[in-house]
Design a protein around this motif. Sequence first.
Motif, mmCIF file in Angstrom:
data_model
loop_
_atom_site.group_PDB
_atom_site.id
_atom_site.type_symbol
_atom_site.label_atom_id
_atom_site.label_comp_id
_atom_site.label_asym_id
_atom_site.label_seq_id
_atom_site.Cartn_x
_atom_site.Cartn_y
_atom_site.Cartn_z
ATOM 1 N N GLY A 1 -4.903 -2.750 0.883
ATOM 2 C CA GLY A 1 -5.554 -2.264 2.094
ATOM 3 C C GLY A 1 -4.727 -1.176 2.755
ATOM 4 O O GLY A 1 -3.781 -0.634 2.199
ATOM 5 N N CYS A 2 -5.107 -0.978 3.972
ATOM 6 C CA CYS A 2 -4.411 0.066 4.720
ATOM 7 C C CYS A 2 -3.106 -0.435 5.287
ATOM 8 O O CYS A 2 -2.176 0.335 5.529
ATOM 9 C CB CYS A 2 -5.316 0.577 5.859
ATOM 10 S SG CYS A 2 -6.817 1.403 5.251
ATOM 11 N N ASP A 3 -3.004 -1.760 5.559
ATOM 12 C CA ASP A 3 -1.806 -2.318 6.190
ATOM 13 C C ASP A 3 -0.977 -3.013 5.126
ATOM 14 O O ASP A 3 -1.428 -3.989 4.497
ATOM 15 C CB ASP A 3 -2.202 -3.306 7.281
ATOM 16 C CG ASP A 3 -1.002 -3.774 8.087
ATOM 17 O OD1 ASP A 3 0.141 -3.348 7.798
ATOM 18 O OD2 ASP A 3 -1.204 -4.641 8.996
#
Length: 755
Positions: A125-127
């Motif tokens: 994901g982005c995190d």
Amino acid sequence: MADGGFSAIAYGYGPIESYGYLAGADAKNLYENLQIFDANTQLQKSDVCVGEATGFTVVLPFQPFRLIWTVDGNEEAAIDNPIHNGTEVINGVQVYKYNYGSSIQFNQVGTHQIKATVFNPNASGCDPRQEIVTDFEVFALPKSDFLPSTLQTCVGTAITFTDKSISNGKNISKWYWNFDDGSNIPPKRNAEPFDHIYTSPGDYYVTLMVETESGCSSPVSDPIKITVNKLPEAKFNFTVPGCETIPITFTDESIPNEWMIIKWNWDFGDVNSVTGNLNTSSLQHPIHTFSMPGTYRVTLTVETDKGCIAVLPQDVIINKLPVIPDFKIPDACSSDAAVKFINTSVNTITGLRYMWEFGDPGSGAQNTSSNEHGEHQYTSAGDYTVKFTVITPAGCSLTTTRPFRVNGNTPVADFDVLEPDNLCSNREILVKDNSSIAGFDRITRLEWYIDGMLVAEIQNPVLNDTYPLNYPAFSTPLSRPVQIKLVAFSGAVDGPCQNPKEKNITLHAVPVLQFDALSSVCLNAGEIPIKVPVIGDVQGEGVFSGPGISTSGSFDPRIAGVGTWNLSYTFTGSNGCTDTKSQSITVKPIPKVNIESDVYAFVDGTVQVKASTTESGLQFKWFPSKGLSRDDILNPVITADEDRLYTLTVTSPLSCGETFYLRLHALKDIVSPNAFSPNGDNVNDVWKLNYLESYPNSTVSVFNRYGEKVFFSHGYSIPFDGNYKGKPLPVGTYYYIISPGNGKKSVTGSLTLIR
């Protein structure tokens, strides 16, 4: 594999330690988890103990570029590009392990949390941030404590240890005992009290450490000092040899080894013990008597003042005693040769030894003897004491002691014959001893002789005593000269200390009676003459005496009566000598029968003889037998034909007989009274027909003047009493018919009833 994470604890057994570890993880991220481990043992666990060095490891399937640890909410400085502490391949997946920087000690009981925040360089994901969190419990340490049943004991005696520990959290699962005696005790798995035995004396310091289910261990308990005392050593001795009925002294020789012995308990193993000689004792040095030979297990138990006990069983052999020694005291004087003491004891024990002590110490070595029979020569007169001891092979002995006198003088024999002018040969000759001896000496023996034949021996005679002597009776010649000799002794029979005395007497002949045995007689035998011949030359007269006999010898059984009687005959000779003989005679009883002397019956009628006796076994015989149903029974039936005299002879089992007589009166006609007066004055109240019972089938009918039958009888056992149907008949004339019932003609007539 599970849907969520869970913890597991693996317990080791024996000396193996237990440990805990995280057993599961989310199925979604199997290869990411936080692990807790003991910093000292490096073993994984799920719970943490207060004060314990605890380490943490985060497991990742990647190498993060940043790692932040948070402990109980306290976030620490981020670590960039952390270096892993190890790798592992799980199911083909490479994982990396990162340890918390240092171990942590938690001092606060309760729930704690460890969190690892990692940054995944390959996040989908982005995190890239991911948090891995684990909650865990910190438990207080348990407190170990225990209580021994005693602080002082003895070698070999068990001490009970009871756990008093406090868990302070999860249950205690292990108890580590140290008894300070080198014993290898595996950890206990329960808190039940248990015993421990010390095998050596000394002081021991016992400690305990406990461990809970969470793996938390207590500090080692304060040591408790246990003092183990030495055991005493039981020992005893006893007097030997052990002999039945002889008291035995038991001597305690026990060694305390430590402290002091204060108690002694004895068991003599004697089932035959009685009151006053008990089977047990609490004395230190008891005495016990065994009444029977055998092997007895004697047990001594000793106890110190610290309660330490030692037991010693020991076999004691009790031997059989010999029979009580017995020996004859001989007669002796100082002039005798060696005096012989004869052992009269009868023993079944073989191998016996003997010891004689003659009470004559002046004789030196001759004063004792080990022979079965004693022999000693006494050179001086006096009183001595002789001891005789019999000893068994086992050493058991008995002694008999007796006084013994050695005379120094020879007696002077003398005697008198009592009534010397009236000596019959069948009577005792009474002699009075007048022998004497000088000094303190005594006469030990008298021997009486008649015509050189020894007839009496008197041991230890009484001074001036009288003795009866007997000479064989003779009936011819009328007299005979006889010599009486007395020998008095003060020493051995074959020794020199003796003196004789002789006197001559004349004995007279006596009549000799020949009274033969008498046969038994019956009471009715009549007078019987008794004869008793006299043998020999003596003349004189004789007299009979006894029940039923005259002085001249006529015996009458009826005077004597039934029984056994003693008859005597005494013959007195002209020289005054007599002889008496006796014989018994038995008088047997004669049979007793009660019988009527006359019977009446009509011709061709019958009558049974009425006779009785209480005796059994009698025999009967009638004469003549004519008209009798039987001639050998007591009560025959007679059929009358004419007058006749019968004789009955009765014989008893003793063969004694008696004769009885019975007269039969044969009646030719029935005689019937022509009147009677039933008025209750007991005179002619019934119409009596004498002897009609001799016609047992007869009938009697009585009619009133109207022809009505007012009486009928078959036989005539119940006579006509003037009543009809229970009511008195009126005065008047009545008519009768008497039928004999045997074919003879009936008798008829009239009868007047008067009131």
